[in-house]
Scaffold this motif. Structure first.
Motif, PDB file in Angstrom:
ATOM      1  N   ALA A 140       0.824  -1.214   0.000  1.00  0.00           N
ATOM      2  CA  ALA A 140       0.000   0.000   0.000  1.00  0.00           C
ATOM      3  C   ALA A 140       0.854   1.259   0.000  1.00  0.00           C
ATOM      4  O   ALA A 140       0.486   2.279  -0.596  1.00  0.00           O
ATOM      5  N   ALA A 143       1.996   3.560  -3.061  1.00  0.00           N
ATOM      6  CA  ALA A 143       1.152   4.579  -3.690  1.00  0.00           C
ATOM      7  C   ALA A 143       1.804   5.954  -3.666  1.00  0.00           C
ATOM      8  O   ALA A 143       1.443   6.822  -4.457  1.00  0.00           O
ATOM      9  N   GLN A 145       3.869   8.767  -4.686  1.00  0.00           N
ATOM     10  CA  GLN A 145       4.452   8.999  -6.007  1.00  0.00           C
ATOM     11  C   GLN A 145       5.965   9.182  -5.930  1.00  0.00           C
ATOM     12  O   GLN A 145       6.467   9.803  -4.998  1.00  0.00           O
TER      13      GLN A 145
END
Lengths: 217, 99
Positions: A140, A143, A145
């Motif tokens: 997770a 994510a 960036q």
């Protein structure tokens, strides 16, 4: 172990005397350390720029590192720096046995540092936490960036530092070889001093790398 | 430079203890969030440790001052590199952001 107690170091012919040789050696070594500081400096400046631009990458990235392993390596390097100065101290006080013992402890610490690094690296590689296009982590946290950028810095900085630790291990082994031959005593210990300076610089750089990569984020 | 200083082993041991204590401080202060000051505090503690290594382990306190000059020349140019590149980036971020 063959200890040749008759060994006497003679300064190379282009030096006035032993003192001149020591000064020239250390002067040259400090110039070399200067180039090392500037080489690592490029990475530190890059870190500062990208940290200013994308602080969230560094916060997310540093969470993947185990600060306990970083702290362990800091302690290992500090102890090894201490044993290097104690090797010099033993040479100055003509305690050849303790020159060797201190150098062996230093080498063991350096090996310990690399073992911890190996554990950390293999864990990162296994999870796909790698620089740039090699990044393949799917958790997770991925994510965030541009997260691979953190690992570019992590691997470049610790990799360049780690290669210095390996170079240091080769140099310390060379010192051990010469110490076994009884080369170092109160009159001559310049190689121990110079390798020691290099080793302290490796320690110094880690003192900055540890909080920057593991803690600040 | 004259005669080589033989620095007592106890001095080095005290420096090591100080360095280990400061490593503990480094980890301890990292638990608290001081916002933008986080990096500055971490770097301040690291610099105290660095100064101890340079002064005692690397003998700059006792040795010929020319080594100190070489070291600070390197640090000075690193600072120039750091300062101007950081100035450039920070002013550009200001332009792009609505800060």
């Amino acid at each position: 172990m063959s200890t040749d107690s008759t060994y006497e170091h003679h300064p190379a012919h282009h030096f006035r005397d032993a003192e001149h040789e020591v000064e020239a050696s250390k002067f040259g070594l400090w110039l070399f350390l200067c180039t090392e500081i500037l080489m690592f400096g490029g990475l530190f400046v890059g870190y500062a720029i990208f940290h200013a631009m994308y602080p969230e990458i560094f916060i997310a990235g540093s969470k993947f590192l185990d600060w306990r392993l970083g702290a362990l390596n800091t302690v290992i390097l500090l102890i090894s720096s201490f044993t290097v100065v104690m090797a010099i101290h033993s040479a100055q006080t003509n305690n050849k046995k303790w020159v060797l013992i201190n150098l062996y402890i230093t080498l063991a610490c350096a090996a310990g540092f690399m073992i911890v690094k190996y554990i950390e690296y293999s864990h990162k590689i296994h999870d796909g936490l790698l620089p740039g296009k090699f990044f393949s982590y799917t958790g997770a946290e991925a994510a965030v960036q541009n997260l691979p950028l953190y690992f570019s810095f992590y691997f470049m900085m610790t990799g360049l530092h780690g290669s210095h630790v390996l170079a240091g291990m080769v140099l310390i082994s060379w010192l051990i070889y010469r110490a076994h031959k009884g080369h170092f005593g109160p009159k001559y210990y310049t190689p121990v001093e110079c390798v020691g300076l290099f080793w302290h610089l490796v320690d110094l750089i880690w003192i900055y790398l540890f909080p920057l990569l593991y803690l600040v984020g | 430079m004259g005669a080589h200083h033989i620095i007592p082993a106890k001095t080095f041991l005290n420096v090591l203890i100080a360095l280990l204590f400061l490593t503990f401080v480094t980890v301890w202060v990292a638990q608290f969030d001081f916002g933008v000051m986080n990096a500055f505090i971490a770097m301040a503690v690291a610099s105290i440790k660095g100064a101890l290594v340079l002064m005692y382990f690397m003998h700059l306190k006792y040795d010929d001052k020319s080594y100190l000059v070489i070291f600070f020349t390197g640090i000075f140019f690193l600072f120039v590199f750091f300062f101007f590149s950081q100035l450039d980036i920070v002013t550009r971020i200001f332009e792009g952001n609505t800060l």
